[in-house]
Design a protein around this motif. Structure first.
Motif, PDB file in Angstrom:
ATOM      1  N   HIS A 122      49.863  44.478  41.848  1.00  0.00           N
ATOM      2  CA  HIS A 122      48.610  45.512  41.586  1.00  0.00           C
ATOM      3  C   HIS A 122      49.280  46.374  40.411  1.00  0.00           C
ATOM      4  CE1 HIS A 122      46.848  43.829  45.154  1.00  0.00           C
ATOM      5  NE2 HIS A 122      45.860  43.733  44.529  1.00  0.00           N
ATOM      6  N   GLY A 123      50.659  46.085  39.948  1.00  0.00           N
ATOM      7  CA  GLY A 123      51.004  46.837  38.856  1.00  0.00           C
ATOM      8  C   GLY A 123      51.596  48.153  39.287  1.00  0.00           C
ATOM      9  N   LYS A 155      38.516  47.960  30.810  1.00  0.00           N
ATOM     10  CA  LYS A 155      37.598  47.566  32.055  1.00  0.00           C
ATOM     11  C   LYS A 155      36.465  47.789  31.953  1.00  0.00           C
ATOM     12  CE  LYS A 155      37.769  49.075  36.817  1.00  0.00           C
ATOM     13  NZ  LYS A 155      37.836  50.022  37.969  1.00  0.00           N
ATOM     14  N   SER A 211      45.639  43.502  32.405  1.00  0.00           N
ATOM     15  CA  SER A 211      45.808  45.046  32.336  1.00  0.00           C
ATOM     16  C   SER A 211      45.603  45.489  30.893  1.00  0.00           C
ATOM     17  CB  SER A 211      47.130  45.320  32.822  1.00  0.00           C
ATOM     18  OG  SER A 211      48.115  45.088  32.151  1.00  0.00           O
ATOM     19  N   ASN A 236      43.494  39.849  39.723  1.00  0.00           N
ATOM     20  CA  ASN A 236      43.874  40.438  38.245  1.00  0.00           C
ATOM     21  C   ASN A 236      44.828  39.880  37.142  1.00  0.00           C
ATOM     22  OD1 ASN A 236      46.138  40.774  39.933  1.00  0.00           O
ATOM     23  ND2 ASN A 236      46.611  43.108  39.474  1.00  0.00           N
ATOM     24  N   ARG A 259      48.760  38.792  34.353  1.00  0.00           N
ATOM     25  CA  ARG A 259      48.472  40.011  34.795  1.00  0.00           C
ATOM     26  C   ARG A 259      48.846  40.907  33.896  1.00  0.00           C
ATOM     27  NH1 ARG A 259      52.057  39.995  38.321  1.00  0.00           N
ATOM     28  NH2 ARG A 259      50.932  38.844  39.927  1.00  0.00           N
TER      29      ARG A 259
END
Length: 301
Positions: free
Chosen positions: A26-27, A160, A156, A111, A152
């Motif tokens: 999730h970064g 969004k 990112s 994601n 990913r």
């Protein structure tokens, strides 16, 4: 803990390794930091190759329905998304038994773009009698790059708000697809679980049933818009997502929304994804059977 590989002396991977993977996925930490933390477990007798092989995805394990399966027809199709990235593309899977119409289900990836696991989920839905469509949010950047790390990073880097508009456009496209019976379900995993919740709240007139897997809630100011029944799947060891549930549930109750929540004991975030060691076969199959029953009930009537 379910394992794919049988060793003569199977070792149980410590829970903190799964927690670190969740942070990395999730970064919250870099790949370097993730591998650095994993290396601290070598004193317990784990080799780095065993640990990384267990935690990083192996998509050969995720094919439950062959892309050559005789019961389905799969293709990549584009759809317009004027408020998003202009045009989207996804993996459309139609049961060959469908001649007039069938219920439709949007499948929302994690994601990192449309990886082989999510394509397989779409095929599983088609085998159960649904027309399934799994968009690849990375299409405007050339599509899923073939590995999750790059996927990913690409996702990112995206806007969004535009990502959300693309998924809204995909939902509208699928709802009005020529073979659609006009009933749309949404299922999504991780980030896709969030998108599933978001679509139910953003497009109440479009979404007829929503099944988020370990997804965070939609924005608070749109939760009251939800009309579709929700089937919420949560993993007991998923502290990050579970922390958001009590407030979301309170809002669903206050709004008299139709929902049910299942908490799967002893499993991690990502337990449905059969390409990593987080996979738990019993929980995954139970959650999936509940999801199919839920869509049968709300979309086929």
């Amino acid at each position: 803990m379910h394992t794919h590989k049988s060793n003569s002396e199977p070792q149980v991977i410590p829970q903190e390794a799964f927690d670190w993977y969740d942070e990395y996925a999730h970064g919250d930490i870099t790949r370097r930091e993730f591998l650095s933390r994993l290396s601290t477990l070598t004193v317990l007798g784990f080799s780095m190759s065993v640990l990384s092989a267990a935690l990083l995805p192996n998509y050969a394990l995720a094919e439950q329905v062959s892309f050559n399966d005789a019961d389905i027809k799969a293709e990549y199709v584009t759809f317009p998304s004027p408020a998003g990235y202009g045009e989207g593309r996804g993996y459309l899977v139609i049961p060959k038994s469908v001649t007039t119409s069938a219920p439709v289900v949007l499948v929302v990836h994690e994601n990192r773009g449309l990886n082989p696991y999510i394509e397989d989920v779409a095929r599983r839905l088609a085998k159960a009698g649904f027309i399934a469509f799994a968009p690849d949010i990375l299409y405007s950047l050339g599509g899923y790059p073939g590995n999750d790390d790059e996927g990913r990073a690409l996702q990112s880097s995206m806007d969004k708000a535009k990502i959300e508009q693309d998924f809204m456009a995909a939902a509208r496209f699928l709802k009005t697809y020529p073979l659609s019976n006009g009933k749309l379900g949404v299922v999504g995993f991780c980030f896709g679980g969030y998108v599933t919740n978001m679509l139910a709240a953003s497009l109440p007139e479009v979404v007829d049933a929503a099944a988020p897997f370990y997804g965070t809630p939609p924005a608070k100011d749109i939760r009251m818009n939800i009309r579709a029944p929700l089937l919420v799947h949560l993993a007991e060891l998923d502290k990050r997502v579970n922390a958001t549930w009590p407030e979301y549930e309170a809002d669903l109750k206050a709004g008299k929304k139709q929902y049910s929540m299942h908490m799967y004991s002893g499993v991690n975030h990502g337990f449905h994804n059969d390409s990593t060691e987080r996979y738990d076969e019993a929980a995954a199959e139970l959650a999936w059977s509940r999801t199919i029953e839920f869509f049968d009930l709300h979309l086929k009537a």
